[in-house]
Design a protein around this motif. Structure first.
Motif, PDB file in Angstrom:
ATOM      1  N   MET A   1       0.915  -1.105  -0.209  1.00 17.96           N
ATOM      2  CA  MET A   1      -0.065  -0.036   0.160  1.00 17.96           C
ATOM      3  C   MET A   1       1.012   1.341   0.111  1.00 17.96           C
ATOM      4  O   MET A   1       1.730   1.402   0.798  1.00 17.96           O
ATOM      5  N   ALA A   2       0.721   2.187  -0.946  1.00 13.18           N
ATOM      6  CA  ALA A   2       1.177   3.445  -0.893  1.00 13.18           C
ATOM      7  C   ALA A   2       0.329   4.357  -1.461  1.00 13.18           C
ATOM      8  O   ALA A   2       0.100   4.468  -2.874  1.00 13.18           O
ATOM      9  N   ARG A   3      -0.482   5.264  -0.698  1.00 12.31           N
ATOM     10  CA  ARG A   3      -1.379   6.067  -1.129  1.00 12.31           C
ATOM     11  C   ARG A   3      -1.260   7.452  -0.730  1.00 12.31           C
ATOM     12  O   ARG A   3      -0.430   7.482   0.246  1.00 12.31           O
ATOM     13  N   PHE A   4      -1.824   8.420  -1.323  1.00  9.07           N
ATOM     14  CA  PHE A   4      -1.706   9.770  -1.009  1.00  9.07           C
ATOM     15  C   PHE A   4      -3.163  10.387  -0.868  1.00  9.07           C
ATOM     16  O   PHE A   4      -4.016   9.928  -1.599  1.00  9.07           O
ATOM     17  N   TYR A   5      -3.279  11.431  -0.288  1.00  9.29           N
ATOM     18  CA  TYR A   5      -4.510  12.436  -0.126  1.00  9.29           C
ATOM     19  C   TYR A   5      -4.034  13.863   0.000  1.00  9.29           C
ATOM     20  O   TYR A   5      -3.168  14.160   0.913  1.00  9.29           O
ATOM     21  N   ALA A   6      -4.446  14.736  -0.937  1.00  5.48           N
ATOM     22  CA  ALA A   6      -4.032  16.041  -0.974  1.00  5.48           C
ATOM     23  C   ALA A   6      -5.353  16.954  -1.007  1.00  5.48           C
ATOM     24  O   ALA A   6      -6.174  16.601  -1.868  1.00  5.48           O
ATOM     25  N   MET A   7      -5.350  18.322  -0.293  1.00  4.99           N
ATOM     26  CA  MET A   7      -6.331  19.076  -0.405  1.00  4.99           C
ATOM     27  C   MET A   7      -5.790  20.274  -0.530  1.00  4.99           C
ATOM     28  O   MET A   7      -5.011  20.841   0.349  1.00  4.99           O
TER      29      MET A   7
ATOM     30  N   GLU B   1      -6.965  27.092  -4.308  1.00  2.00           N
ATOM     31  CA  GLU B   1      -6.323  27.846  -5.110  1.00  2.00           C
ATOM     32  C   GLU B   1      -7.235  28.825  -6.022  1.00  2.00           C
ATOM     33  O   GLU B   1      -8.274  28.321  -6.041  1.00  2.00           O
ATOM     34  N   PRO B   2      -6.756  29.673  -6.659  1.00  2.00           N
ATOM     35  CA  PRO B   2      -7.457  30.608  -7.269  1.00  2.00           C
ATOM     36  C   PRO B   2      -8.059  29.809  -8.722  1.00  2.00           C
ATOM     37  O   PRO B   2      -7.257  29.127  -9.307  1.00  2.00           O
ATOM     38  N   ASP B   3      -9.349  30.244  -8.961  1.00  2.00           N
ATOM     39  CA  ASP B   3      -9.489  29.949 -10.229  1.00  2.00           C
ATOM     40  C   ASP B   3      -9.528  30.983 -11.270  1.00  2.00           C
ATOM     41  O   ASP B   3      -9.057  32.180 -10.794  1.00  2.00           O
ATOM     42  N   LEU B   4      -9.953  30.700 -12.456  1.00  2.00           N
ATOM     43  CA  LEU B   4      -9.743  31.879 -13.459  1.00  2.00           C
ATOM     44  C   LEU B   4     -10.569  32.887 -13.577  1.00  2.00           C
ATOM     45  O   LEU B   4     -10.431  33.814 -14.037  1.00  2.00           O
ATOM     46  N   PHE B   5     -11.573  32.969 -12.855  1.00  2.00           N
ATOM     47  CA  PHE B   5     -12.730  33.865 -12.785  1.00  2.00           C
ATOM     48  C   PHE B   5     -12.915  34.755 -11.476  1.00  2.00           C
ATOM     49  O   PHE B   5     -13.871  35.234 -11.190  1.00  2.00           O
ATOM     50  N   GLY B   6     -11.649  34.686 -10.801  1.00  2.00           N
ATOM     51  CA  GLY B   6     -11.507  35.486  -9.734  1.00  2.00           C
ATOM     52  C   GLY B   6     -12.028  34.802  -8.437  1.00  2.00           C
ATOM     53  O   GLY B   6     -12.146  35.440  -7.150  1.00  2.00           O
ATOM     54  N   GLY B   7     -12.431  33.472  -8.434  1.00  2.00           N
ATOM     55  CA  GLY B   7     -13.044  32.954  -7.239  1.00  2.00           C
ATOM     56  C   GLY B   7     -12.106  32.045  -6.673  1.00  2.00           C
ATOM     57  O   GLY B   7     -10.686  32.094  -6.935  1.00  2.00           O
ATOM     58  N   SER B   8     -12.574  31.068  -5.985  1.00  2.00           N
ATOM     59  CA  SER B   8     -11.475  30.069  -5.535  1.00  2.00           C
ATOM     60  C   SER B   8     -11.896  28.672  -5.609  1.00  2.00           C
ATOM     61  O   SER B   8     -13.440  28.352  -5.828  1.00  2.00           O
ATOM     62  N   ALA B   9     -10.967  27.823  -5.859  1.00  2.00           N
ATOM     63  CA  ALA B   9     -11.298  26.327  -5.832  1.00  2.00           C
ATOM     64  C   ALA B   9     -10.584  25.611  -4.843  1.00  2.00           C
ATOM     65  O   ALA B   9      -9.701  25.692  -4.360  1.00  2.00           O
ATOM     66  N   LEU B  10     -11.509  24.574  -4.217  1.00  2.00           N
ATOM     67  CA  LEU B  10     -11.014  23.474  -3.313  1.00  2.00           C
ATOM     68  C   LEU B  10     -10.867  22.318  -3.999  1.00  2.00           C
ATOM     69  O   LEU B  10     -11.632  21.666  -4.722  1.00  2.00           O
ATOM     70  N   ILE B  11      -9.536  21.945  -4.278  1.00  2.00           N
ATOM     71  CA  ILE B  11      -8.934  20.918  -4.993  1.00  2.00           C
ATOM     72  C   ILE B  11      -8.492  19.829  -4.093  1.00  2.00           C
ATOM     73  O   ILE B  11      -7.782  19.777  -3.170  1.00  2.00           O
ATOM     74  N   ARG B  12      -9.108  18.461  -4.456  1.00  2.00           N
ATOM     75  CA  ARG B  12      -9.012  17.183  -3.641  1.00  2.00           C
ATOM     76  C   ARG B  12      -8.187  16.293  -4.765  1.00  2.00           C
ATOM     77  O   ARG B  12      -8.879  16.029  -5.557  1.00  2.00           O
ATOM     78  N   ARG B  13      -7.111  15.570  -4.270  1.00  2.00           N
ATOM     79  CA  ARG B  13      -6.733  14.490  -5.040  1.00  2.00           C
ATOM     80  C   ARG B  13      -6.421  13.384  -4.203  1.00  2.00           C
ATOM     81  O   ARG B  13      -5.974  13.763  -3.145  1.00  2.00           O
ATOM     82  N   TRP B  14      -6.389  12.172  -4.842  1.00  2.00           N
ATOM     83  CA  TRP B  14      -6.121  11.120  -3.943  1.00  2.00           C
ATOM     84  C   TRP B  14      -5.822   9.706  -4.722  1.00  2.00           C
ATOM     85  O   TRP B  14      -6.400   9.879  -6.102  1.00  2.00           O
ATOM     86  N   GLY B  15      -5.090   8.864  -4.540  1.00  2.00           N
ATOM     87  CA  GLY B  15      -4.763   7.931  -5.437  1.00  2.00           C
ATOM     88  C   GLY B  15      -3.478   7.070  -4.711  1.00  2.00           C
ATOM     89  O   GLY B  15      -2.850   7.433  -3.865  1.00  2.00           O
ATOM     90  N   ARG B  16      -2.965   6.229  -5.631  1.00  2.00           N
ATOM     91  CA  ARG B  16      -1.597   5.668  -5.303  1.00  2.00           C
ATOM     92  C   ARG B  16      -0.531   6.473  -5.548  1.00  2.00           C
ATOM     93  O   ARG B  16      -0.520   7.117  -6.511  1.00  2.00           O
ATOM     94  N   ILE B  17       0.693   6.499  -4.660  1.00  2.00           N
ATOM     95  CA  ILE B  17       1.788   7.258  -4.922  1.00  2.00           C
ATOM     96  C   ILE B  17       2.377   6.900  -5.950  1.00  2.00           C
ATOM     97  O   ILE B  17       2.575   5.765  -6.441  1.00  2.00           O
ATOM     98  N   GLY B  18       2.876   7.959  -7.062  1.00  2.00           N
ATOM     99  CA  GLY B  18       3.298   7.775  -8.191  1.00  2.00           C
ATOM    100  C   GLY B  18       2.371   7.558  -9.435  1.00  2.00           C
ATOM    101  O   GLY B  18       2.949   7.793 -10.526  1.00  2.00           O
ATOM    102  N   THR B  19       1.203   7.943  -9.071  1.00  2.00           N
ATOM    103  CA  THR B  19       0.229   7.901 -10.178  1.00  2.00           C
ATOM    104  C   THR B  19      -0.644   9.399 -10.127  1.00  2.00           C
ATOM    105  O   THR B  19      -0.248   9.910  -9.099  1.00  2.00           O
ATOM    106  N   ARG B  20      -1.137   9.694 -11.164  1.00  2.00           N
ATOM    107  CA  ARG B  20      -1.847  10.938 -11.140  1.00  2.00           C
ATOM    108  C   ARG B  20      -2.960  10.985 -10.188  1.00  2.00           C
ATOM    109  O   ARG B  20      -3.468  11.812  -9.411  1.00  2.00           O
ATOM    110  N   GLY B  21      -3.747   9.819  -9.962  1.00  2.00           N
ATOM    111  CA  GLY B  21      -4.675   9.540  -9.097  1.00  2.00           C
ATOM    112  C   GLY B  21      -6.104  10.252  -9.531  1.00  2.00           C
ATOM    113  O   GLY B  21      -6.325  10.452 -10.907  1.00  2.00           O
ATOM    114  N   GLN B  22      -7.217  10.489  -8.485  1.00  2.00           N
ATOM    115  CA  GLN B  22      -8.225  11.015  -9.179  1.00  2.00           C
ATOM    116  C   GLN B  22      -8.317  12.529  -8.415  1.00  2.00           C
ATOM    117  O   GLN B  22      -7.439  12.737  -7.678  1.00  2.00           O
TER     118      GLN B  22
END
Length: 86
Positions: free
Chosen positions: A19-25, A28-49
Motif C-alpha cells: 500500500m502506497a497512497r496519498f491524499y491532498a487538499m 487555489e485561485p480559479d480563472l474567474f476571480g473565485g477560489s477552488a477547493l481541489i482534492r486529489r487522492w490515489g496511489r503514490i506515483g500515479t496521477r490519481g483522481q
C-alpha cells in the motif's frame, strides 16, 4: 481580495500490504476571480483522481475547508501521516 492559502498532503505507506497512497487538499485561485477547493487522492506515483469544488471567493472556500477537515481526521485515524510535498 484576501488570499486564504491552504494545503494538506498526507500519505500512507504499508509495505506488508503493498500500500502506497496519498491524499491532498488545497485552495487555489480559479480563472474567474473565485477560489477552488481541489482534492486529489490515489496511489503514490500515479496521477490519481481529482475533485474540484468552486466557490465565489477565498472566504467561502476557507469556510468549506471546515466541512472537509473531517476527511483529514479520518485519514489520520487510518494511518495517513503528513509529508512535505513539492
Amino acid at each position: 481580495m484576501t488570499q486564504h492559502w491552504f494545503r494538506l498532503y498526507v500519505q500512507r505507506i504499508d509495505t506488508t500490504r503493498n500500500m502506497a497512497r496519498f491524499y491532498a487538499m488545497s485552495i487555489e485561485p480559479d480563472l474567474f476571480g473565485g477560489s477552488a477547493l481541489i482534492r486529489r487522492w490515489g496511489r503514490i506515483g500515479t496521477r490519481g483522481q481529482e475533485r474540484i469544488d468552486l466557490f465565489k471567493d477565498d472566504a467561502e472556500a476557507a469556510e468549506a475547508i471546515g466541512r472537509f477537515l473531517f476527511l483529514a481526521r479520518q485519514k489520520r485515524a487510518r494511518g495517513y501521516r503528513p509529508q512535505a510535498h513539492t
